[in-house]
Design a protein around this motif. Structure first.
Motif, PDB file in Angstrom:
ATOM      1  N   ASN A  67       0.837  -1.208   0.000  1.00 43.79           N
ATOM      2  CA  ASN A  67       0.000   0.000   0.000  1.00 43.79           C
ATOM      3  C   ASN A  67       0.865   1.248   0.000  1.00 43.79           C
ATOM      4  OD1 ASN A  67       0.327   1.107   2.756  1.00 43.79           O
ATOM      5  ND2 ASN A  67      -0.863  -0.635   3.465  1.00 43.79           N
ATOM      6  N   PHE A 146      -8.707  -4.846   1.057  1.00 43.70           N
ATOM      7  CA  PHE A 146      -9.206  -3.659   1.763  1.00 43.70           C
ATOM      8  C   PHE A 146      -8.057  -2.926   2.462  1.00 43.70           C
ATOM      9  CE2 PHE A 146     -12.366  -7.134   2.100  1.00 43.70           C
ATOM     10  CZ  PHE A 146     -13.298  -6.633   1.214  1.00 43.70           C
ATOM     11  N   SER A 150      -7.004   0.847   1.534  1.00 46.24           N
ATOM     12  CA  SER A 150      -7.107   1.821   2.621  1.00 46.24           C
ATOM     13  C   SER A 150      -5.794   2.558   2.829  1.00 46.24           C
ATOM     14  CB  SER A 150      -7.521   1.112   3.914  1.00 46.24           C
ATOM     15  OG  SER A 150      -7.513   2.005   5.002  1.00 46.24           O
ATOM     16  N   ALA A 169     -10.203   9.345   8.897  1.00 43.74           N
ATOM     17  CA  ALA A 169     -10.451   7.955   8.497  1.00 43.74           C
ATOM     18  C   ALA A 169      -9.602   6.991   9.312  1.00 43.74           C
ATOM     19  CB  ALA A 169     -10.170   7.784   7.009  1.00 43.74           C
ATOM     20  N   SER A 170      -8.352   7.367   9.526  1.00 42.77           N
ATOM     21  CA  SER A 170      -7.434   6.507  10.271  1.00 42.77           C
ATOM     22  C   SER A 170      -7.838   6.407  11.736  1.00 42.77           C
ATOM     23  CB  SER A 170      -6.024   7.077  10.158  1.00 42.77           C
ATOM     24  OG  SER A 170      -5.063   6.070  10.193  1.00 42.77           O
ATOM     25  N   GLY A 173     -11.026   4.217  12.037  1.00 39.83           N
ATOM     26  CA  GLY A 173     -10.709   2.809  11.811  1.00 39.83           C
ATOM     27  C   GLY A 173      -9.979   2.187  12.979  1.00 39.83           C
ATOM     28  N   ASN A 203      -9.769  -1.466   8.970  1.00 40.75           N
ATOM     29  CA  ASN A 203      -9.289  -1.037   7.654  1.00 40.75           C
ATOM     30  C   ASN A 203     -10.411  -0.867   6.642  1.00 40.75           C
ATOM     31  OD1 ASN A 203      -6.147  -0.933   6.964  1.00 40.75           O
ATOM     32  ND2 ASN A 203      -6.443  -2.342   8.672  1.00 40.75           N
ATOM     33  N   SER A 206     -12.046   2.484   7.354  1.00 40.89           N
ATOM     34  CA  SER A 206     -11.165   3.569   6.896  1.00 40.89           C
ATOM     35  C   SER A 206     -11.208   3.701   5.377  1.00 40.89           C
ATOM     36  CB  SER A 206      -9.726   3.307   7.343  1.00 40.89           C
ATOM     37  OG  SER A 206      -9.611   3.353   8.734  1.00 40.89           O
ATOM     38  N   MET A 207     -11.216   2.574   4.689  1.00 38.03           N
ATOM     39  CA  MET A 207     -11.236   2.570   3.221  1.00 38.03           C
ATOM     40  C   MET A 207     -12.493   3.261   2.686  1.00 38.03           C
ATOM     41  SD  MET A 207     -11.681  -0.699   0.698  1.00 38.03           S
ATOM     42  CE  MET A 207     -13.403  -0.787   1.223  1.00 38.03           C
TER      43      MET A 207
END
Length: 444
Positions: A67, A146, A150, A169-170, A173, A203, A206-207
């Protein structure tokens, strides 16, 4: 845009506050992701499951490497394109990130599930840890698509200087992961399976949040029509992401190699190494967060050829990294036994882990210089130097140093190998930065 104005004109303090601080929070979220599993498994008192989490960690690192390959490369490519005013390229880069991440995630899922027996042997599991390690890895493999998407999106959305969406988002999650860990591990008694499942669910959430955030950015695209495999798009993204990704991937290999060496000293050594490593990783992650936060600004001003501002950012942020690293390493040195006790009630693990943590924090101030060198080379697009710099600490220097020191000093050699590696790698990185700085400015 206000974010571009910040990168172009903001003071070092403003860059750190508005760009680095949110990324530091994101990095702390990553630490919490890693710590949560170790903490709740550790509190069960089962040293075999705790060792299994450590043995499986190279696979988690490998997923992170991919990622990073796609996302960090996408972030750098998009930031340089924005600085140069090439907005159409930004759409192509961002669309490539999305579909490349999904494809790579699916490939990783198949490889891990199909190659499980060989993978368990490679990781150094034994009859006491193999079943637990396999439980953890199966769930991680199913969640790989995912997790890769993410992580890739979390990096790419920062390209225009806006780190708020990635941070939110982080945080959400990770918060979900921390809530689900005790539920799955302690209440449902799913052990390693529950720990991995909580990570995957966090995750996925978050994604989804990051996908929504991308749709609100006019310069970015999720459309498959904008996704291009042309070399100037795909190889540009992958090439810029390669240094950081190669570092993470090699770190995965190095972790597996050092785990195999540690296994010969017993499962207590593996478990203690897991807890001490996860706890002390707070400091390098903070330093990485500072550097990654200002990386889009480095790329942006480099795209503008504003070398005076580039120098100011690199030296100013580098100084902050060294000072902060010194303070944090002192804190971890003083309270290392207390940190260990928070994660495990096992007295053997606490005592050995406290000693291991000493080796981890010894060269941390030097780590601040190393991280800044790596970010400068990465952010200015010097792929060859950046790749070499990233690979040194995580493998090219570390593996031979680890091997020699373990042969000479046994377990203590394993404990202090990272500190020796950091010093050697930083000296080489400084020489590479000096060379590239002269070359890049002379070419203008």
């Amino acid at each position: 845009m206000k974010h571009e104005t910040l990168m172009r004109e903001g003071s070092i303090g403003q860059l750190l506050l508005k760009m680095s601080l949110p990324v530091i929070l994101i990095m702390m979220v990553t630490v919490l992701y890693n710590m949560a599993d170790v903490f709740f498994i550790g509190r069960t008192g089962d040293r075999f499951q705790l060792a299994a989490i450590s043995l499986a960690s190279p696979v988690f690192s490998a997923i992170s490497a991919f990622n990073t390959l796609i996302g960090f490369g996408g972030c750098t490519a998009c930031a340089i394109a924005l600085g140069a005013g090439k907005t159409e390229l930004v759409k192509k880069y961002s669309a490539f990130v999305v579909y490349a991440a999904l494809g790579v995630g699916l490939l990783l899922m198949v490889l891990v599930l199909a190659g499980m027996p060989a993978l368990l042997s490679l990781l150094g599991t034994n009859e006491e840890t193999a079943a637990y390690t396999a439980e953890y890895l199966r769930v991680l493999a199913l969640g790989a698509p995912f997790m890769v998407l993410s992580g890739a999106l979390g990096n790419t959305v920062r390209a225009d200087g806006d780190v708020k969406n990635a941070m939110v988002a982080s945080l959400i999650g990770t918060g979900l992961n921390v809530v689900l860990d005790p539920l799955f591990i302690s209440v449902f008694r799913w052990g390693c399976t529950g720990a991995a499942l909580a990570t995957v669910v966090g995750n996925v959430v978050s994604m989804v949040l990051l996908l929504v955030a991308v749709t609100k950015k006019p310069a970015f695209s999720l459309s498959i029509k904008d996704c291009s495999l042309r070399k100037d798009v795909s190889l540009r993204v992958l090439g810029l992401g390669l240094p950081m990704a190669a570092s993470t991937l090699l770190m995965s290999f190095s972790s597996a190699f050092s785990n195999r060496l540690a296994v010969s000293y017993g499962n207590v050594a593996v478990a203690a190494r897991s807890v001490s490593g996860k706890t002390a990783m707070v400091i390098p992650m903070v330093l990485m967060g500072i550097c990654m936060g200002v990386q889009p600004a480095i790329s942006y001003v480099f795209g503008q050829k504003d070398f005076a501002r580039l120098r100011k950012i690199v030296l100013g942020v580098g100084g902050v990294c060294v000072g902060l690293a010194a303070v944090l390493s002192a804190v971890f040195f003083v309270f290392r036994s207390q940190f260990m006790a928070a994660f495990s009630p096992d007295e053997e693990i606490i005592a050995l882990g406290a000693h291991m943590m000493l080796g981890t924090v010894l060269a941390v101030p030097v780590e601040g210089v190393y991280q800044m060198c790596s970010t400068y080379l990465q952010g200015t697009g010097k792929v060859s130097y950046a790749t070499l710099t990233s690979l040194m600490q995580k493998g090219l220097v570390f593996v031979p140093v680890l091997y020699v020191m373990e042969r000479l000093f046994g377990l203590d050699g394993i404990i202090y190998a990272n500190a020796v590696t950091t010093v050697i790698s930083t000296v080489i990185a400084l020489l590479l930065c000096r060379s590239w700085s002269r070359t890049s400015q002379a070419a203008v």
